[in-house]
Scaffold this active site. Sequence first.
Site, PDB file in Angstrom:
ATOM      1  CB  CYS A   4      14.480  51.703  22.836  1.00 55.44           C
ATOM      2  SG  CYS A   4      16.096  51.695  22.059  1.00 55.44           S
ATOM      3  CG  HIS A  98      19.954  51.359  22.404  1.00 54.85           C
ATOM      4  ND1 HIS A  98      19.172  50.525  23.191  1.00 54.85           N
ATOM      5  CD2 HIS A  98      21.212  50.849  22.465  1.00 54.85           C
ATOM      6  CE1 HIS A  98      19.926  49.565  23.701  1.00 54.85           C
ATOM      7  NE2 HIS A  98      21.180  49.735  23.265  1.00 54.85           N
ATOM      8  CG  HIS A 100      23.870  53.277  17.326  1.00 55.31           C
ATOM      9  ND1 HIS A 100      22.884  54.068  17.869  1.00 55.31           N
ATOM     10  CD2 HIS A 100      24.135  53.796  16.101  1.00 55.31           C
ATOM     11  CE1 HIS A 100      22.556  55.020  17.008  1.00 55.31           C
ATOM     12  NE2 HIS A 100      23.317  54.893  15.920  1.00 55.31           N
TER      13      HIS A 100
HETATM   14  P1  AMP Z   1      22.266  57.034  13.782  1.00 52.94           P
HETATM   15  O1  AMP Z   1      21.913  58.009  12.700  1.00 52.94           O
HETATM   16  O2  AMP Z   1      23.688  57.134  14.235  1.00 52.94           O
HETATM   17  O3  AMP Z   1      21.281  57.071  14.921  1.00 52.94           O
HETATM   18  O4  AMP Z   1      22.164  55.602  13.104  1.00 52.94           O
HETATM   19  C1  AMP Z   1      21.043  54.793  13.141  1.00 52.94           C
HETATM   20  C2  AMP Z   1      21.267  53.672  12.158  1.00 52.94           C
HETATM   21  O5  AMP Z   1      20.328  52.650  12.434  1.00 52.94           O
HETATM   22  C3  AMP Z   1      21.096  54.069  10.698  1.00 52.94           C
HETATM   23  O6  AMP Z   1      22.305  53.818   9.986  1.00 52.94           O
HETATM   24  C4  AMP Z   1      19.957  53.173  10.222  1.00 52.94           C
HETATM   25  O7  AMP Z   1      20.126  52.715   8.897  1.00 52.94           O
HETATM   26  C5  AMP Z   1      20.002  52.035  11.224  1.00 52.94           C
HETATM   27  N1  AMP Z   1      18.756  51.322  11.431  1.00 52.94           N
HETATM   28  C6  AMP Z   1      17.526  51.851  11.599  1.00 52.94           C
HETATM   29  N2  AMP Z   1      16.619  50.882  11.797  1.00 52.94           N
HETATM   30  C7  AMP Z   1      17.305  49.700  11.765  1.00 52.94           C
HETATM   31  C8  AMP Z   1      16.936  48.337  11.892  1.00 52.94           C
HETATM   32  N3  AMP Z   1      15.666  47.960  12.116  1.00 52.94           N
HETATM   33  N4  AMP Z   1      17.900  47.385  11.796  1.00 52.94           N
HETATM   34  C9  AMP Z   1      19.181  47.745  11.558  1.00 52.94           C
HETATM   35  N5  AMP Z   1      19.594  49.024  11.438  1.00 52.94           N
HETATM   36  C10 AMP Z   1      18.673  49.981  11.527  1.00 52.94           C
HETATM   37 ZN    ZN Z   2      17.299  50.982  23.843  1.00 46.87          ZN
END
Ligand code: AMP
Ligand code: ZN
Length: 114
Positions: A4, A98, A100
């Site tokens: 993850c 995960h 968020h």
């Molecule tokens: P969701 O579409 O709600 O799953 O949001 C996932 C979010 O994670 C998106 O806004 C991405 O830009 C962000 N994201 C993906 N990889 C990373 C990373 N390595 N560090 C910070 N944010 C990330």
């Molecule tokens: Zn996780």
Amino acid sequence: MESCLFCKIAAKQIPARIVHETDRILAFEDIAPKAPHHILIIPKEHFASFNELPAEKGALLAEVLMTARAVARERGIAESGYRIVLNTAPDSGQEVFHIHFHLLGGRRMSWPPG
Ligand code: AMP
Ligand code: ZN
């Protein structure tokens, strides 16, 4: 959970711009910000989505949400306004499995979301 992305960020195996941290919670800058302020707030414990969160974890969820509000205050956007988003499952656009919260602010947002 080994594979993850956000577990790896919480374990400091992948770098992130950390905004706030406790032993249970991490807040960090979204890598592809959709607003001038775009912060992700997670519990360090892995749950794939809100659907998988046990009811007895309600206090943890409240803590994550309160952290989002505290970050909004720190960023000076509490009064101008912000949006907290909890995408859940594919139709919502959830891409990282995960749980968020997104904290978005610093610009006028439209409604309804796309
Ligand atoms: P969701 O579409 O709600 O799953 O949001 C996932 C979010 O994670 C998106 O806004 C991405 O830009 C962000 N994201 C993906 N990889 C990373 C990373 N390595 N560090 C910070 N944010 C990330
Ligand atoms: Zn996780």
